[in-house]
Design an enzyme around this catalytic site. Structure first.
Site, PDB file in Angstrom:
ATOM      1  N   ASP A  62      -6.667   2.167   5.341  1.00  0.00           N
ATOM      2  CA  ASP A  62      -7.876   1.062   4.981  1.00  0.00           C
ATOM      3  C   ASP A  62      -9.175   1.915   5.688  1.00  0.00           C
ATOM      4  O   ASP A  62     -10.093   0.711   6.095  1.00  0.00           O
ATOM      5  CB  ASP A  62      -7.492   0.039   5.713  1.00  0.00           C
ATOM      6  CG  ASP A  62      -5.764  -0.410   5.373  1.00  0.00           C
ATOM      7  OD1 ASP A  62      -6.057  -1.396   4.426  1.00  0.00           O
ATOM      8  OD2 ASP A  62      -4.483  -0.432   6.424  1.00  0.00           O
ATOM      9  N   GLN A  88       4.174  -1.384   2.016  1.00  0.00           N
ATOM     10  CA  GLN A  88       4.212  -2.663   2.168  1.00  0.00           C
ATOM     11  C   GLN A  88       5.743  -2.831   0.931  1.00  0.00           C
ATOM     12  O   GLN A  88       6.366  -3.293   1.620  1.00  0.00           O
ATOM     13  CB  GLN A  88       3.392  -3.376   1.406  1.00  0.00           C
ATOM     14  CG  GLN A  88       2.438  -3.372   2.933  1.00  0.00           C
ATOM     15  CD  GLN A  88       0.811  -4.423   1.884  1.00  0.00           C
ATOM     16  OE1 GLN A  88       1.240  -4.732   1.234  1.00  0.00           O
ATOM     17  NE2 GLN A  88       0.014  -4.418   2.343  1.00  0.00           N
ATOM     18  N   LYS A 109      -6.938  -3.479  -3.070  1.00  0.00           N
ATOM     19  CA  LYS A 109      -6.654  -4.104  -1.814  1.00  0.00           C
ATOM     20  C   LYS A 109      -7.385  -5.421  -1.579  1.00  0.00           C
ATOM     21  O   LYS A 109      -7.815  -6.248  -2.927  1.00  0.00           O
ATOM     22  CB  LYS A 109      -7.591  -3.370  -0.444  1.00  0.00           C
ATOM     23  CG  LYS A 109      -6.683  -1.853  -0.230  1.00  0.00           C
ATOM     24  CD  LYS A 109      -5.432  -1.977   0.217  1.00  0.00           C
ATOM     25  CE  LYS A 109      -4.873  -0.319   0.120  1.00  0.00           C
ATOM     26  NZ  LYS A 109      -3.829  -0.850   0.743  1.00  0.00           N
ATOM     27  N   ARG A 159      -2.948 -10.352  -6.629  1.00  0.00           N
ATOM     28  CA  ARG A 159      -3.496  -9.025  -6.153  1.00  0.00           C
ATOM     29  C   ARG A 159      -1.841  -9.004  -6.572  1.00  0.00           C
ATOM     30  O   ARG A 159      -1.019  -9.586  -6.345  1.00  0.00           O
ATOM     31  CB  ARG A 159      -3.043  -8.396  -4.526  1.00  0.00           C
ATOM     32  CG  ARG A 159      -4.513  -8.765  -4.032  1.00  0.00           C
ATOM     33  CD  ARG A 159      -4.792  -8.757  -2.543  1.00  0.00           C
ATOM     34  NE  ARG A 159      -4.124  -7.075  -2.272  1.00  0.00           N
ATOM     35  CZ  ARG A 159      -4.082  -6.482  -0.521  1.00  0.00           C
ATOM     36  NH1 ARG A 159      -4.192  -7.306   0.237  1.00  0.00           N
ATOM     37  NH2 ARG A 159      -3.824  -5.687  -0.549  1.00  0.00           N
ATOM     38  N   SER A 196       2.801   3.519  -0.691  1.00  0.00           N
ATOM     39  CA  SER A 196       2.343   2.213   0.361  1.00  0.00           C
ATOM     40  C   SER A 196       3.861   1.466   1.020  1.00  0.00           C
ATOM     41  O   SER A 196       4.653   1.610   0.548  1.00  0.00           O
ATOM     42  CB  SER A 196       2.552   0.972  -1.160  1.00  0.00           C
ATOM     43  OG  SER A 196       3.301  -0.544  -0.659  1.00  0.00           O
ATOM     44  N   ARG A 248     -12.783  -2.286  -3.333  1.00  0.00           N
ATOM     45  CA  ARG A 248     -13.340  -1.640  -1.764  1.00  0.00           C
ATOM     46  C   ARG A 248     -13.968  -0.635  -3.071  1.00  0.00           C
ATOM     47  O   ARG A 248     -14.534  -0.120  -2.110  1.00  0.00           O
ATOM     48  CB  ARG A 248     -12.769  -1.270  -1.218  1.00  0.00           C
ATOM     49  CG  ARG A 248     -12.175  -2.147   0.069  1.00  0.00           C
ATOM     50  CD  ARG A 248     -10.656  -2.123   0.975  1.00  0.00           C
ATOM     51  NE  ARG A 248     -10.826  -3.038   1.826  1.00  0.00           N
ATOM     52  CZ  ARG A 248      -9.656  -3.048   2.296  1.00  0.00           C
ATOM     53  NH1 ARG A 248      -8.562  -1.964   3.008  1.00  0.00           N
ATOM     54  NH2 ARG A 248      -9.691  -4.191   3.294  1.00  0.00           N
TER      55      ARG A 248
HETATM   56  C1  S3P Z   1      -0.260  -2.000   5.443  1.00  0.00           C
HETATM   57  C2  S3P Z   1      -0.338  -0.977   4.641  1.00  0.00           C
HETATM   58  C3  S3P Z   1      -1.042  -0.465   3.941  1.00  0.00           C
HETATM   59  C4  S3P Z   1      -2.050  -1.483   4.238  1.00  0.00           C
HETATM   60  C5  S3P Z   1      -2.184  -2.645   4.890  1.00  0.00           C
HETATM   61  C6  S3P Z   1      -1.032  -2.250   5.618  1.00  0.00           C
HETATM   62  C7  S3P Z   1       1.564  -2.379   6.174  1.00  0.00           C
HETATM   63  O1  S3P Z   1      -0.492  -1.286   2.255  1.00  0.00           O
HETATM   64  O2  S3P Z   1      -3.020  -1.107   3.374  1.00  0.00           O
HETATM   65  O3  S3P Z   1      -3.360  -2.916   5.483  1.00  0.00           O
HETATM   66  O4  S3P Z   1       0.955  -2.458   7.570  1.00  0.00           O
HETATM   67  O5  S3P Z   1       2.214  -1.661   5.489  1.00  0.00           O
HETATM   68  P1  S3P Z   1      -0.683  -0.293   0.836  1.00  0.00           P
HETATM   69  O6  S3P Z   1       1.491  -0.410   1.058  1.00  0.00           O
HETATM   70  O7  S3P Z   1      -0.758  -1.266  -0.112  1.00  0.00           O
HETATM   71  O8  S3P Z   1      -1.205   0.710   1.213  1.00  0.00           O
END
Ligand code: S3P
Length: 452
Positions: A329, A179, A356, A133, A177, A360
């Site tokens: 998700d 994250q 992901k 990833r 994102s 997906r």
């Molecule tokens: C998440 C953010 C999302 C999501 C992941 C959990 C998080 O990812 O798909 O399952 O906890 O911040 P991305 O930030 O890559 O969109």
């Protein structure tokens, strides 16, 4: 097979098969929210003092984060089911070993951000899915803040970072994102000056909320450019107790199962209702789903409620692209609902779904086609033409390839319960990354999912 699945091949079946077995009925409790569970452990470890967590998701992904926090020097102890205690030392010490985040993109990216604020060297790796990833999205802003990285081109895990002596940046998220936003904010805790993240498209805000609960000042302002989140560096975090609400991304599976299985009525209790997470429920309602929410209350700084789904004749819809971040998700399980609806469901603006735990878009398209559903795959979209539910149920009779992706596996197992012929999935052991107890919970509601 991914590394995690391989490690468990001895004690878990290599395939699960789901078949139609009549109406689903009953009440279930959603497992703890994965996003909030990761964050509670990380903030608990960054803070000074003892944080007690209730309702922690005890899936593989979150357990990896718990082990990582112990490796950085926090005291991490499991007190009972879902009850954990984190004795934070106010910062991270250099770990003696590699940090292995398993299958967890959230764990890897958030921990990189958190570790970046300290003058330590850390090497991160993960299972074969996570090693494939993209990590450049986190390395870029952290690099601008002063973090040095060495590792694989791509950039991909495994890679090493050396943190400390960071300077604040203002960073506009190139992709929606949470994250990446969270990694930058957590690094910003250790930076000189005020770090800003600008989000043109809003993403889940659990990091901002939890930082506040741990005593940090976080500013949030909606501007013409998007939402601007500001955090001054050097703020100490104080331990805080966290009650983790149930995960709407997990609740989605039994709820959609009830919507597509004639005669069903299922309630899932204690589901997080944060509007940045509930796009699926809005979409299902637009499709004609009978969803009711009761007992709405506050828990752990978030709104939660009990959601009941009753079998409904669903119609295809066009999902607004602007909604995608709030249900990112949930597209695999939405595609299953769409397969059982009448007419096409058009899902676009989904480029992120390709990076992901698996691609997906490709896996849902392939699996649905193998089950006799008409699908069209686009570079950033998926169109599913429904078979009109009870009158013309999906054919089924196929094995869906999951590439070790928990949500792909659960989605096809749900579809199997509403299909004419059984549907099997490979690598079902990976379901435990986010939803340990999935098959038992579904069986209690009346599903027929077996190792065969
Ligand atoms: C998440 C953010 C999302 C999501 C992941 C959990 C998080 O990812 O798909 O399952 O906890 O911040 P991305 O930030 O890559 O969109």
């Amino acid at each position: 097979m991914t590394d995690t699945a391989q490690a468990r091949a001895g004690d878990r079946p290599s395939r699960l098969t789901s078949r139609a077995g009549g109406a689903l009925r009953g009440v279930a409790v959603a497992p703890g929210d994965k996003s909030i569970s990761h964050r509670s452990l990380i903030l608990g470890a960054l803070a000074t003092g003892v944080t007690e967590i209730e309702g922690l998701l005890e899936g593989e992904d979150v357990r990896r984060t718990a082990a990582a926090m112990a490796a950085f020097g926090a005291g991490v102890e499991r007190l009972g089911e879902g009850r954990w205690r984190v004795d934070g030392k106010g910062g991270f010490a250099e770990p003696a070993d590699i940090i292995d985040c398993g299958n967890a993109g959230t764990g890897a990216r958030l921990i990189m951000g958190a570790a970046a604020g300290f003058p330590i060297g850390v090497t991160f790796t993960g299972d074969s899915s996570l090693r494939g990833r993209p990590m450049g999205r986190v390395l870029k802003p952290l690099g601008l803040m002063g973090v040095a990285f060495t590792g694989r081109a791509g950039p991909r895990l495994p890679l090493s970072l050396r943190g400390g002596d960071l300077k604040a940046i203002a960073y506009r998220l190139p992709e929606p994102s949470a994250q990446v936003k969270s990694a930058v904010l957590l690094a910003g805790l250790g930076a000189t000056g005020e770090t800003q993240v600008i989000e043109p498209i809003l993403t889940r805000d659990h990091t901002e909320r939890m930082l506040r609960a741990f005593g940090a000042e976080v500013s949030v302002e909606d501007t013409a450019e998007g939402r601007v989140i500001g955090l001054r560096g050097g703020q100490p975090l104080r331990a805080a107790n966290v009650r983790v609400p149930g995960d709407p991304s997990s609740a989605a599976f039994p709820l959609v199962a009830a919507l597509i299985t004639p005669g069903s009525a299922v309630t899932v209790e204690n589901v997080l209702l944060n509007p940045l997470r509930t796009g699926l429920f809005d979409t299902l309602r637009e499709m004609g789903a009978n969803l009711t929410i009761a007992n709405v209350r506050q828990a752990g700084g978030e709104q939660v409620g009990d959601i009941t789904a009753r079998y409904s004749a669903l119609r295809g819809v066009t999902v607004p692209e602007a909604r995608s971040a709030s249900m990112i998700d949930e597209y695999p399980i939405l595609a299953v609902a769409a397969a059982c609806a009448e007419g096409p469901t058009i899902m676009r603006g989904l480029g992120e779904l390709r990076v992901k735990e698996s691609d997906r878009i490709a896996l849902m398209a392939a699996g649905l086609a193998a089950c006799g559903v008409q699908v069209e795959e686009e570079p950033e979209g998926l169109i599913v033409v429904g078979t009109s539910g009870a009158n013309h149920a999906v054919a089924g009779g196929a094995t869906a390839r999951t590439h070790g992706d928990h949500r792909i596996a659960m989605s096809f197992l749900i579809l199997g319960g509403a299909a004419q012929a059984p549907i099997a999935v490979d690598e079902p052991g990976m379901i435990a990354t986010s939803f340990p107890g999935f098959t038992a919970l579904m069986a209690a509601l009346g599903s027929r999912i077996d190792a065969a």
